[in-house]
Design a protein around this motif. Structure first.
Motif, PDB file in Angstrom:
ATOM      1  N   TYR A   1       0.834  -1.199   0.000  1.00 21.55           N
ATOM      2  CA  TYR A   1       0.000   0.000   0.000  1.00 21.55           C
ATOM      3  C   TYR A   1       0.868   1.247   0.000  1.00 21.55           C
ATOM      4  O   TYR A   1       1.948   1.275   0.599  1.00 21.55           O
ATOM      5  CB  TYR A   1      -0.900   0.029   1.235  1.00 21.55           C
ATOM      6  N   VAL A   2       0.359   2.302  -0.635  1.00 22.66           N
ATOM      7  CA  VAL A   2       0.994   3.620  -0.624  1.00 22.66           C
ATOM      8  C   VAL A   2      -0.002   4.603  -0.018  1.00 22.66           C
ATOM      9  O   VAL A   2      -1.168   4.648  -0.431  1.00 22.66           O
ATOM     10  CB  VAL A   2       1.391   4.076  -2.037  1.00 22.66           C
ATOM     11  N   PHE A   3       0.457   5.385   0.965  1.00 21.10           N
ATOM     12  CA  PHE A   3      -0.414   6.312   1.690  1.00 21.10           C
ATOM     13  C   PHE A   3       0.152   7.727   1.657  1.00 21.10           C
ATOM     14  O   PHE A   3       1.368   7.922   1.556  1.00 21.10           O
ATOM     15  CB  PHE A   3      -0.574   5.885   3.152  1.00 21.10           C
ATOM     16  N   ASP A   4      -0.741   8.705   1.778  1.00 21.31           N
ATOM     17  CA  ASP A   4      -0.346  10.099   1.911  1.00 21.31           C
ATOM     18  C   ASP A   4       0.146  10.354   3.331  1.00 21.31           C
ATOM     19  O   ASP A   4      -0.521   9.985   4.301  1.00 21.31           O
ATOM     20  CB  ASP A   4      -1.527  11.020   1.587  1.00 21.31           C
ATOM     21  N   PHE A   5       1.296  10.997   3.459  1.00 24.55           N
ATOM     22  CA  PHE A   5       1.888  11.206   4.776  1.00 24.55           C
ATOM     23  C   PHE A   5       1.065  12.156   5.640  1.00 24.55           C
ATOM     24  O   PHE A   5       0.927  11.962   6.851  1.00 24.55           O
ATOM     25  CB  PHE A   5       3.316  11.754   4.628  1.00 24.55           C
ATOM     26  N   GLU A   6       0.507  13.200   5.050  1.00 22.23           N
ATOM     27  CA  GLU A   6      -0.198  14.219   5.827  1.00 22.23           C
ATOM     28  C   GLU A   6      -1.605  13.803   6.226  1.00 22.23           C
ATOM     29  O   GLU A   6      -2.112  14.237   7.269  1.00 22.23           O
ATOM     30  CB  GLU A   6      -0.259  15.524   5.036  1.00 22.23           C
ATOM     31  N   THR A   7      -2.258  12.968   5.426  1.00 18.60           N
ATOM     32  CA  THR A   7      -3.663  12.609   5.700  1.00 18.60           C
ATOM     33  C   THR A   7      -3.873  11.143   6.036  1.00 18.60           C
ATOM     34  O   THR A   7      -4.895  10.789   6.615  1.00 18.60           O
ATOM     35  CB  THR A   7      -4.539  12.959   4.487  1.00 18.60           C
ATOM     36  N   GLY A   8      -2.941  10.278   5.653  1.00 16.19           N
ATOM     37  CA  GLY A   8      -3.126   8.848   5.842  1.00 16.19           C
ATOM     38  C   GLY A   8      -3.997   8.210   4.780  1.00 16.19           C
ATOM     39  O   GLY A   8      -4.303   7.012   4.851  1.00 16.19           O
ATOM     40  N   LYS A   9      -4.413   8.980   3.782  1.00 14.43           N
ATOM     41  CA  LYS A   9      -5.277   8.466   2.717  1.00 14.43           C
ATOM     42  C   LYS A   9      -4.515   7.461   1.853  1.00 14.43           C
ATOM     43  O   LYS A   9      -3.364   7.665   1.499  1.00 14.43           O
ATOM     44  CB  LYS A   9      -5.774   9.616   1.847  1.00 14.43           C
TER      45      LYS A   9
END
Length: 388
Positions: free
Chosen positions: A340-348
């Protein structure tokens, strides 16, 4: 001590002279927060059992002044810039840690000699030495150029982790004994420094990392990260700090320290329980984010922050752990075969990739941020593009 077994590295491929300090690598910026579609990774076969750990190492190559060209630079990854090479080392339960080219995944050599599963394998910052931690109750230090075993340090239980100091002079180890050991490689016959994690109960060490030449972080199965000042002679002052990832997180499965080139902040990434948690070590260990994942890190898995600081990757076991608890989607019971790849600032969640035939047990971003590697229970390593 184990019989030395040479690492089969063509001398035309590897230069015997390497710089002592790797240059800073400027990471590529991640793409906007949107899924980039399916991609086919490079598959690196060779191992026969589950992977345990991956590490990238970028070094600067010293070239012959009279032959300043790239004619011999046929093995190392040069994508990070002229005159640099990046290698990938892997620890595996098949007892055979391997060295590869980080760009192509091509096999370079195998460190042969352990009698038990190898849980950790790391190159020193100059890529001249390799350390391996094993279930055979030992740590071995290897010449990373010839593959010869230089030293073997016996332990009293399974060794799960090790790490080199930034000056390559010391090696920290930890495992089921619950004792952090620090060996002086310049005096290998000398007894190591020892730091017991807890006097109340035995706390196994799952990961250890140097943050500077005097401080080692030891991640415990009790969910606590302990900062040890290994140069402090007063026992009451050796434990400098602790960080906790929460009482219900369980043991810490993975821990990574990364200094972001863009800001200079040093970020600690921790995978434990069902969460990936980030701490700012430049701000005294302040927690930045903690995100609940669609996977768990009870038995396998990990997380890695992109060098640009905008996204992170994670892989592990299926949250729920059994069909009865809701793990109903493909694969073995309790398994999750995705990265999985996630956005660091939002966790999305930004991306989700399939390819492995077993759970992802370890993963790391390449230092230049353009790719990342995943190691699985299926015995393969896969190299993925950050911007497919």
């Amino acid at each position: 001590y184990f019989e030395e077994a040479p690492l089969r590295i063509p001398q035309s491929k590897i230069s015997p002279t390497m710089a002592a300090v790797a240059p800073a690598v400027t990471p590529s910026e991640p793409p906007p927060s949107s899924a980039t579609g399916r991609q086919i990774p490079i598959v690196c076969p060779g191992h026969t059992r589950p992977l345990a750990e991956l590490q990238f190492c970028t070094i600067r190559e010293d070239r012959d002044q009279n032959n300043n060209d790239d004619t011999n630079n046929t093995t190392g990854d040069t994508s990070s810039g002229s005159g640099t090479r990046t290698f990938l080392v892997s620890a595996c339960h098949d007892k055979m840690p391997m060295l590869r080219d980080a760009s192509t995944g091509d096999w370079i050599g195998t460190f042969s000699g352990h009698k038990g599963a190898v849980w950790s394998c790391r190159l020193d910052p100059a890529a001249l030495l390799a350390g391996t931690a094993s279930g055979d109750f030992s740590v071995q230090v290897w010449d990373a150029i010839t593959g010869n075993s230089l030293y073997s340090f016996p332990h009293k239980h399974v060794v799960k982790t090790l790490d080199w100091s930034q000056d390559s002079r010391r090696l920290a180890t930890g495992g089921h004994e619950g004792i952090l050991r620090v060996f002086d490689i310049t005096q290998p016959e000398k007894e190591p420094l020892m730091f017991v994690q807890s006097t109340k109960e035995k706390v196994s060490i799952s990961k250890c990392n140097w943050i500077d030449n005097s401080t080692v972080l030891a991640a415990g199965e009790d969910g606590t990260i302990r900062f040890w000042n290994v140069d402090e002679t007063d026992p009451s002052k050796q434990l400098a700090q602790t960080l906790s990832v929460g009482g219900d997180a369980g043991g810490i499965r993975d821990m990574e320290i990364l200094t972001l080139p863009s800001s200079g902040r040093t970020i600690l990434t921790v995978a434990a329980g069902q969460n990936v948690t980030f701490f700012d070590l430049s701000a005294g260990g302040k927690m930045i984010h903690s995100y609940k994942m669609p996977i768990h890190f009870g038995q396998e898995g990990g997380a890695s922050l992109h060098p640009g600081g905008k996204k992170f990757i994670a892989g592990g076991g299926r949250r729920g752990g059994s069909m009865a608890l809701g793990a109903v989607e493909g694969g073995e019971l309790g398994s999750d075969l995705k990265v999985y790849v996630f956005d660091f600032e939002t966790g999305k969640e930004l991306e989700c990739h399939k390819g492995h035939h077993g759970p992802v047990r370890c993963l790391r971003y390449h230092p230049d941020g353009r790719s990342y590697a995943t190691g699985s229970e299926d015995g393969t390593i896969r190299l993925w593009k950050t911007d497919p």
